[in-house]
Write an enzyme that holds these catalytic residues in place. Structure first.
Site, PDB file in Angstrom:
ATOM      1  N   ASP A  20     113.619  87.237 -16.716  1.00 20.80           N
ATOM      2  CA  ASP A  20     113.522  87.072 -18.179  1.00 20.80           C
ATOM      3  C   ASP A  20     112.828  88.268 -18.826  1.00 20.80           C
ATOM      4  OD1 ASP A  20     114.420  84.451 -17.494  1.00 20.80           O
ATOM      5  OD2 ASP A  20     112.337  83.803 -17.275  1.00 20.80           O
ATOM      6  N   GLU A 200     120.788  79.390 -23.472  1.00 19.42           N
ATOM      7  CA  GLU A 200     119.370  79.736 -23.536  1.00 19.42           C
ATOM      8  C   GLU A 200     119.222  81.249 -23.603  1.00 19.42           C
ATOM      9  OE1 GLU A 200     117.788  78.121 -19.880  1.00 19.42           O
ATOM     10  OE2 GLU A 200     118.407  79.867 -18.702  1.00 19.42           O
TER      11      GLU A 200
END
Length: 327
Positions: A20, A200
């Site tokens: 991420d 997401e």
């Protein structure tokens, strides 16, 4: 004379075991890097004046999870933003109880720091970003566009089957939403619902008269992939009909270059600020033992973002260019 195209090679990460990834180039000339750490127990920042030096720069831990209760487990996907002369970190965290280990029970939180250098000073907990529902929520990003600040995040709607959809709202300050909260995407295509029904990890980008939100879909193993939303730059971004969605994945596993499960990206700029850079994570192998969330080998990759002839980000060509650049 025929020009011979260079062969593709296995892509190589910039920073290992950081998922991420979020890289921000600030006006002070430094790149700032934050990401999920394999232990999911802290938030750390590193900085350097070029991308290569980020690899060896010393991370500074700015915040650690609590032992129990809220903010005590699975610290995921931090992002670092500079807003109104203050630093903010947006992240997701779960809470634990005697019977709950905190998986898939996340909420979104904000930290604030007034220091010029975010590796110094004190970080204040601004608390939870409240949305319409008290449900699983994560992967927030924020951006300014046409004089308004927006917040985009992933959340579980209790009335919709699936794990998470993408939502957008305006902000009255860096930790408070205001006005309508609009769903702009939910998992609907086959490539978005493998393992889990997931949208997401949104990232905002503007070019010319269009704005884009890249995002990630499906389970976090080799099925993880990326989709793309786009809207006209002068459109009402809170109107779901303003957004157009890619019908196919814009980046997915490519075994020919040992790239598995690419996704959860961000964007930054080159040192001269002339080029947009594409930042993402992926694994370099397919088979995982156990839960993919606890496999530590999602690595950070960075490459120049290329564009299609009609002005859209071309993620596949960008990654192929990275693979060709390796000797």
């Amino acid at each position: 004379m025929e020009i011979q195209q260079r062969a593709l090679h296995d892509i190589q990460p910039l920073i290992e075991q950081r998922a991420d990834p979020f890289i921000y180039r600030h006006s002070d000339g430094y790149y700032y890097f934050v990401a999920s750490v394999p232990e999911y127990d802290r938030i750390e920042i590193r900085r350097a004046q070029n991308l290569e030096e980020l690899v060896t720069s010393t991370p500074v831990v700015i915040w650690r999870k609590r032992e129990t209760g809220i903010l005590s487990a699975n610290i995921w996907a931090p992002e670092l933003h500079f807003i109104d002369n203050k630093w903010y970190v947006y992240f997701a965290a779960a809470h634990t109880t005697e019977t709950n280990e905190g998986l898939f029970d996340h909420r979104m939180y904000v930290l604030e720091n007034e220091n010029v250098n975010p590796l110094q000073g004190s970080w204040m907990e601004r608390g939870q970003v409240r949305t319409e529902w008290e449900s699983f929520a994560l992967d927030a990003t924020t951006f300014e566009h046409n004089g308004s600040r927006y917040y985009v995040w992933a959340q579980k709607d209790p009335n919709i089957e699936g794990n998470s959809n993408l939502y957008i709202s305006k902000m009255s300050n860096p930790w408070t939403l205001t006005g309508p909260q609009t769903m702009i995407s939910l998992p609907e295509y086959d490539w978005e619902i493998i393992g889990y029904k997931v949208n997401e990890g949104a990232a905002f980008l503007r070019k010319g008269n269009r704005v884009f939100l890249s995002y990630s879909a499906s389970a976090t193993d080799y099925n993880y992939c990326m989709g793309l939303l786009e809207a006209d730059a002068d459109a009402d971004l809170l109107d779901a009909t303003s957004w157009r969605k890619s019908q196919t994945a814009v980046l997915s596993t490519d075994e020919s270059i040992s790239m598995y499960g690419p996704g959860h990206n961000s964007f930054t700029v080159s040192e001269d600020e002339e080029e947009t850079l594409f930042v993402f994570h992926a694994r370099t192998y397919k088979n995982i033992i156990g839960d993919p969330l606890y496999d530590p080998n999602r690595h950070t990759f960075v490459t120049e973002l290329l564009w299609t002839a009609d002005g859209r980000p071309d993620f596949r060509s960008s990654v192929e260019a990275l693979a060709r650049s390796l000797q």
